[in-house]
Design a protein around this motif. Sequence first.
Motif, PDB file in Angstrom:
ATOM      1  N   LEU A  22     -13.539 -14.447  -2.375  1.00 14.76           N
ATOM      2  CA  LEU A  22     -14.104 -13.580  -3.405  1.00 14.76           C
ATOM      3  C   LEU A  22     -14.264 -14.326  -4.724  1.00 14.76           C
ATOM      4  CD1 LEU A  22     -12.071 -10.337  -2.619  1.00 14.76           C
ATOM      5  CD2 LEU A  22     -14.487 -10.749  -2.117  1.00 14.76           C
ATOM      6  N   GLU A  41     -20.686  -4.814  -6.912  1.00 11.78           N
ATOM      7  CA  GLU A  41     -21.361  -4.539  -5.639  1.00 11.78           C
ATOM      8  C   GLU A  41     -21.988  -5.805  -5.061  1.00 11.78           C
ATOM      9  OE1 GLU A  41     -21.008  -0.764  -7.886  1.00 11.78           O
ATOM     10  OE2 GLU A  41     -21.642  -2.797  -8.378  1.00 11.78           O
ATOM     11  N   ALA A  44     -19.215  -7.910  -3.436  1.00  7.60           N
ATOM     12  CA  ALA A  44     -18.778  -7.325  -2.164  1.00  7.60           C
ATOM     13  C   ALA A  44     -19.821  -7.554  -1.066  1.00  7.60           C
ATOM     14  CB  ALA A  44     -18.520  -5.829  -2.353  1.00  7.60           C
ATOM     15  N   GLU A  45     -21.096  -7.380  -1.421  1.00 12.01           N
ATOM     16  CA  GLU A  45     -22.157  -7.544  -0.427  1.00 12.01           C
ATOM     17  C   GLU A  45     -22.223  -8.984   0.077  1.00 12.01           C
ATOM     18  OE1 GLU A  45     -27.010  -6.997   0.022  1.00 12.01           O
ATOM     19  OE2 GLU A  45     -25.999  -6.316  -1.792  1.00 12.01           O
ATOM     20  N   VAL A  49     -17.651  -7.595   2.360  1.00 12.14           N
ATOM     21  CA  VAL A  49     -16.501  -6.688   2.332  1.00 12.14           C
ATOM     22  C   VAL A  49     -16.908  -5.404   1.608  1.00 12.14           C
ATOM     23  CG1 VAL A  49     -14.878  -8.628   2.286  1.00 12.14           C
ATOM     24  CG2 VAL A  49     -15.593  -7.563   0.135  1.00 12.14           C
ATOM     25  N   SER A  50     -16.083  -4.397   1.734  1.00 11.00           N
ATOM     26  CA  SER A  50     -16.351  -3.145   1.036  1.00 11.00           C
ATOM     27  C   SER A  50     -15.944  -3.257  -0.426  1.00 11.00           C
ATOM     28  CB  SER A  50     -15.564  -1.999   1.685  1.00 11.00           C
ATOM     29  OG  SER A  50     -14.171  -2.185   1.471  1.00 11.00           O
ATOM     30  N   ARG A  51     -16.540  -2.407  -1.253  1.00  2.74           N
ATOM     31  CA  ARG A  51     -16.137  -2.402  -2.662  1.00  2.74           C
ATOM     32  C   ARG A  51     -14.665  -2.034  -2.788  1.00  2.74           C
ATOM     33  NH1 ARG A  51     -20.096   1.514  -5.693  1.00  2.74           N
ATOM     34  NH2 ARG A  51     -19.964   2.551  -3.673  1.00  2.74           N
ATOM     35  N   LEU A  54     -12.538  -5.076  -2.359  1.00  2.00           N
ATOM     36  CA  LEU A  54     -12.600  -5.950  -3.519  1.00  2.00           C
ATOM     37  C   LEU A  54     -11.743  -5.390  -4.660  1.00  2.00           C
ATOM     38  CD1 LEU A  54     -15.707  -7.829  -4.776  1.00  2.00           C
ATOM     39  CD2 LEU A  54     -14.100  -6.873  -6.391  1.00  2.00           C
ATOM     40  N   TYR A  55     -11.839  -4.073  -4.872  1.00  6.39           N
ATOM     41  CA  TYR A  55     -11.041  -3.446  -5.929  1.00  6.39           C
ATOM     42  C   TYR A  55      -9.550  -3.476  -5.604  1.00  6.39           C
ATOM     43  CZ  TYR A  55     -15.126  -1.751  -8.477  1.00  6.39           C
ATOM     44  OH  TYR A  55     -16.279  -1.667  -9.210  1.00  6.39           O
TER      45      TYR A  55
END
Length: 202
Positions: A22, A41, A44-45, A49-51, A54-55
């Motif tokens: 990341l 976004e 993540a894209e 991975v999903s948002r 990442l969060y």
Amino acid sequence: MAADQGARVRRRLSTGERREQLLAVGARLFSESPYDEVWIEQVAEIAGVSRGLLYHYFPTKRDFFAAVVERESGRMLRMTGAVPGVPVREQLTAGLDTYLEYVRNHAHGYRAFHRADAAGDQAVRKVYQRALAAQERQILAALAADPEFGAVLDAHPDVRLAVRGWLAFTAAVCLEWLRGSELSREQVRDLCARALLGVLVP
């Protein structure tokens, strides 16, 4: 059939590997666009991975960018650390060679690191300023331990400010070099070395 199934199997990344992935994506995006134009976004894209994931690693965009800056700062400090007992003059050329090799091989991260100073977020700018202060302390410690230059520091307190200016000069030269300067790495190295020695040696 088995080969097809194997092609679809992806190795699960460890926490450290995922975080590094990341941050690498972030370094590229932040090096190419201003802070305000990079969206979580996008990261993540690109990373696939999903948002939400990442969060999980970075609660806010500020936290994410700060981590990118700290990652690059840590790399630079490790690569340019002084060697105890070796005169600064002997270390300068080798240290700059290592630094410029890092700049060339991690151009995205290097650009992202220096974009932090222009970020509107004061918290991010403080991370950048702490990183520069760490580089400055590292250089001053090496100079203080060298018999040739330790006396210069004691006699000329303004040398400390000059070292800070040299860091800014070196960053500007390296960023221009990355934009496609005709100078070779050796020419950039010698230019930066002369600039520092010019400050230290009357």
